[in-house]
Design an enzyme around this catalytic site. Structure first.
Site, PDB file in Angstrom:
ATOM      1  CB  THR A  63      -0.889   0.048   1.256  1.00 33.87           C
ATOM      2  OG1 THR A  63      -0.054   0.105   2.418  1.00 33.87           O
ATOM      3  CG2 THR A  63      -1.804  -1.155   1.347  1.00 33.87           C
TER       4      THR A  63
ATOM      5  N   GLY B  90       2.874   4.429   0.593  1.00 28.96           N
ATOM      6  CA  GLY B  90       4.292   4.753   0.625  1.00 28.96           C
ATOM      7  C   GLY B  90       5.188   3.537   0.555  1.00 28.96           C
TER       8      GLY B  90
ATOM      9  CE  LYS C  75      22.158  -8.845  54.881  1.00 31.10           C
ATOM     10  NZ  LYS C  75      23.070  -8.933  56.047  1.00 31.10           N
ATOM     11  CG  HIS C  76      17.270  -7.196  55.390  1.00 32.46           C
ATOM     12  ND1 HIS C  76      16.700  -8.284  54.753  1.00 32.46           N
ATOM     13  CD2 HIS C  76      18.182  -7.711  56.255  1.00 32.46           C
ATOM     14  CE1 HIS C  76      17.236  -9.396  55.227  1.00 32.46           C
ATOM     15  NE2 HIS C  76      18.135  -9.082  56.129  1.00 32.46           N
TER      16      HIS C  76
ATOM     17  N   GLY D  37      26.759 -10.181  53.329  1.00 29.01           N
ATOM     18  CA  GLY D  37      25.651 -10.625  52.497  1.00 29.01           C
ATOM     19  C   GLY D  37      24.877  -9.497  51.855  1.00 29.01           C
TER      20      GLY D  37
ATOM     21  CG  ASN E 142       9.815   7.021  61.936  1.00 28.34           C
ATOM     22  OD1 ASN E 142       9.256   7.776  61.145  1.00 28.34           O
ATOM     23  ND2 ASN E 142       9.203   6.544  63.014  1.00 28.34           N
TER      24      ASN E 142
ATOM     25  CG  HIS F  18       5.910   4.038  54.427  1.00 30.19           C
ATOM     26  ND1 HIS F  18       4.688   4.638  54.642  1.00 30.19           N
ATOM     27  CD2 HIS F  18       6.741   4.545  55.369  1.00 30.19           C
ATOM     28  CE1 HIS F  18       4.776   5.464  55.683  1.00 30.19           C
ATOM     29  NE2 HIS F  18       6.010   5.411  56.141  1.00 30.19           N
TER      30      HIS F  18
END
Length: 517
Positions: free
Chosen positions: A33, A35, A276-277, A306, A418, A517
């Site tokens: 089709t 172009g 960590k964590h 770790g 906190n 959080h």
């Protein structure tokens, strides 16, 4: 399936001339089709115009051109089931559909794009062709991306046919292509107000993510997990990584790595952040990357065990040898590694080594899944400059304290609330994270510093949110803190400021908080 007839109509014309030429050379008839047809003919590739093939001219400025029974019957016709119908209606089979869609996302990304232009760039015929071809994948191959041309040609030229496995994979990619396209349209239109202005949060959210990899497991070994990335990931963000060695990543590895990487790349000086964590347990700046690691590690060597370690400089052999001789680590992140550094790590096969290309991109929104719902917020990209700080105590911070306050503030942004960060000479000395009471975070930060023999005399403190009571100020002063940075805005701000003045502390307010959080 060996294709005998192909329909080619592409917006992205990259690679299409060579692809069509090779189809022609193996005897495939080409329909096309507009172009695309003109481009092929310019390169001496015969292409039958769809309007000539159907006997119906394009109408409505090209809005209707492929929506015709001879086209869709040729694509959707079930070989061996609909052959009689196709013969009676003079519908020839179309075995290969090569289509990609109007550039809707690129169009609406332009600052001057209006609704009318956006609507005109919604592809109708192309999406319909893709869905039809993908539905009938048992007889039709559908291509949506120039990257697919080479493997498809390989199968046709080397194997003589496009395999069922390839056709199924292409069909899935086509449905994904259309789904992402429709989602982009929905996102754009759902965010428009009646007056034409855009909403920050659209009426409907359509997540568009691509699976990057399966993970070892989720937060716990009994959970399964996978990592997905944005369809168009921001440059320099975590999901642009390449894993150079190590075990498969886990869910927790990814969460911690994201915190470490987003934190470390905020600094221009050589920096190291150990996580960590989901909270930094050590961070530091220095004149070189090895020294930055040494200082970050000494904040809390116990928690660093770790951990996930991120650097904002290319790592050399000396730095790597220092790290792996001193501690066990799960993941290492950096913008690059010398050949010698990679050789030094080769014996530590379990360490996951991630390389992330430079880039200053960032996510526009943060998303969190909750029970049967989704929380979406704008990303916390707010940075504080020295000029924005408001000194609220009689004593203003010294130049050295001010530098440390800004450093500690940047780290606190990535610590779970906190959040309390003690720092001196752009090195963390103690971090209190994730406590229900702010004063306990203050105490824990002091305990951690004491456990590692790090004196806090002359150190500064950053708090991610305001202090509700003066007890935190008193505890910090007793620990040796001399300057504090916090958002301000508490009902007892006057009491907090008075306590700081009584201890001859310097305190500055940022006016913003960084809950995490």
């Amino acid at each position: 399936m060996r294709p005998g007839r192909a329909l080619i109509s592409v917006s992205d014309k990259a690679g299409i001339v060579d692809f069509a030429r090779r189809l022609r050379d193996i005897g495939v008839e080409i329909l096309s089709t507009g172009g695309t047809a003109r481009l092929l003919r310019q390169h001496d590739i015969a292409a039958i115009e769809v309007s000539d093939y159907t006997g119906h001219a394009e109408i409505m400025d090209g809005r209707v051109k492929t929506l015709h029974p001879k086209i869709h019957g040729g694509i959707l016709g079930r070989r061996g089931i609909d052959d009689a119908v196709m013969k009676d209606m003079d519908i020839a089979p179309i075995d290969l559909v090569v289509v990609n869609l109007y550039p809707f996302e690129q169009t609406v990304a332009k600052l001057d794009c209006g609704l009318e232009e956006a609507i005109e760039n919604i592809d109708i015929g192309g999406s319909t062709l893709l869905r039809a071809a993908a539905k009938n994948y048992t007889s039709v191959a559908v291509l949506t991306d120039p990257a697919q041309y080479k493997p498809v040609l390989y199968e046709i030229e080397r194997e003589g046919a496009i395999s069922a496995t390839m056709r199924f994979r292409l069909a899935v990619e086509a449905f994904n292509h259309v789904a992402n396209y429709d989602a982009a349209i929905s996102d754009y239109l759902s965010a428009l107000k009646a007056d034409g202005t855009r909403m920050q949060f659209p009426a409907q959210s359509n997540g568009r993510f691509v699976k990057l990899m399966d993970l070892r497991y989720g937060e716990n070994p009994h959970q399964q997990a996978a990592l997905y990335r944005d369809l168009h990931p921001a440059p320099g963000t975590l999901v642009t990584f390449r894993q150079l060695q190590g075990k498969k990543l886990s869910y927790n590895n990814i969460v911690d790595a994201d915190t470490a990487w987003e934190c470390v790349r905020r600094f221009e000086q050589p920096a190291c952040v150990i996580v960590k964590h989901a909270s930094p347990c050590g961070a530091a700046l220095a004149d070189d990357i090895k020294a930055a690691y040494e200082r970050a590690f000494h904040t809390d060597p116990t928690s660093a065990f770790g951990g996930i370690i991120a650097f904002n400089r290319v790592l050399d052999r000396t730095t790597i040898e220092t790290v792996i001789s001193r501690q066990f680590l799960e993941v290492l992140l950096a913008p690059g590694y010398t050949v010698e550094a990679l050789e030094a790590m080769r014996a530590k096969t379990n360490i996951r080594v991630l390389k992330i290309p430079p880039g200053d991109g960032c996510n526009t929104h943060d998303v969190k899944r909750i029970g049967s719902g989704l929380l979406i917020q704008t990303a916390d990209k707010r940075e504080i400059t020295e000029a924005e700080l408001k000194t609220v105590t009689r004593r203003a911070p010294s130049e050295r304290e001010l530098r440390d306050l800004l450093f500690a503030w940047r780290i606190a942004k990535f610590v779970k609330s906190n959040a309390i960060v003690y720092a001196r000479e752009e090195q963390t000395l103690g971090i209190g994270a994730g406590q229900m009471s702010r004063v306990y975070s203050v105490r824990i930060a002091g305990i951690k510093a004491a456990d590692e023999g790090l004196a806090l005399c002359g150190a500064v403190m950053a708090s991610d949110a305001f202090f509700p009571f003066r007890d935190s100020i008193d505890v910090a002063f007793d620990a040796g803190i001399t300057a504090i940075i916090q958002p301000g805005g508490a009902q007892r701000d006057d009491e907090i400021i008075a306590a700081a003045d009584a201890h001859h502390l310097a305190m500055v307010f940022t006016g913003i908080r960084h809950f995490r959080h």
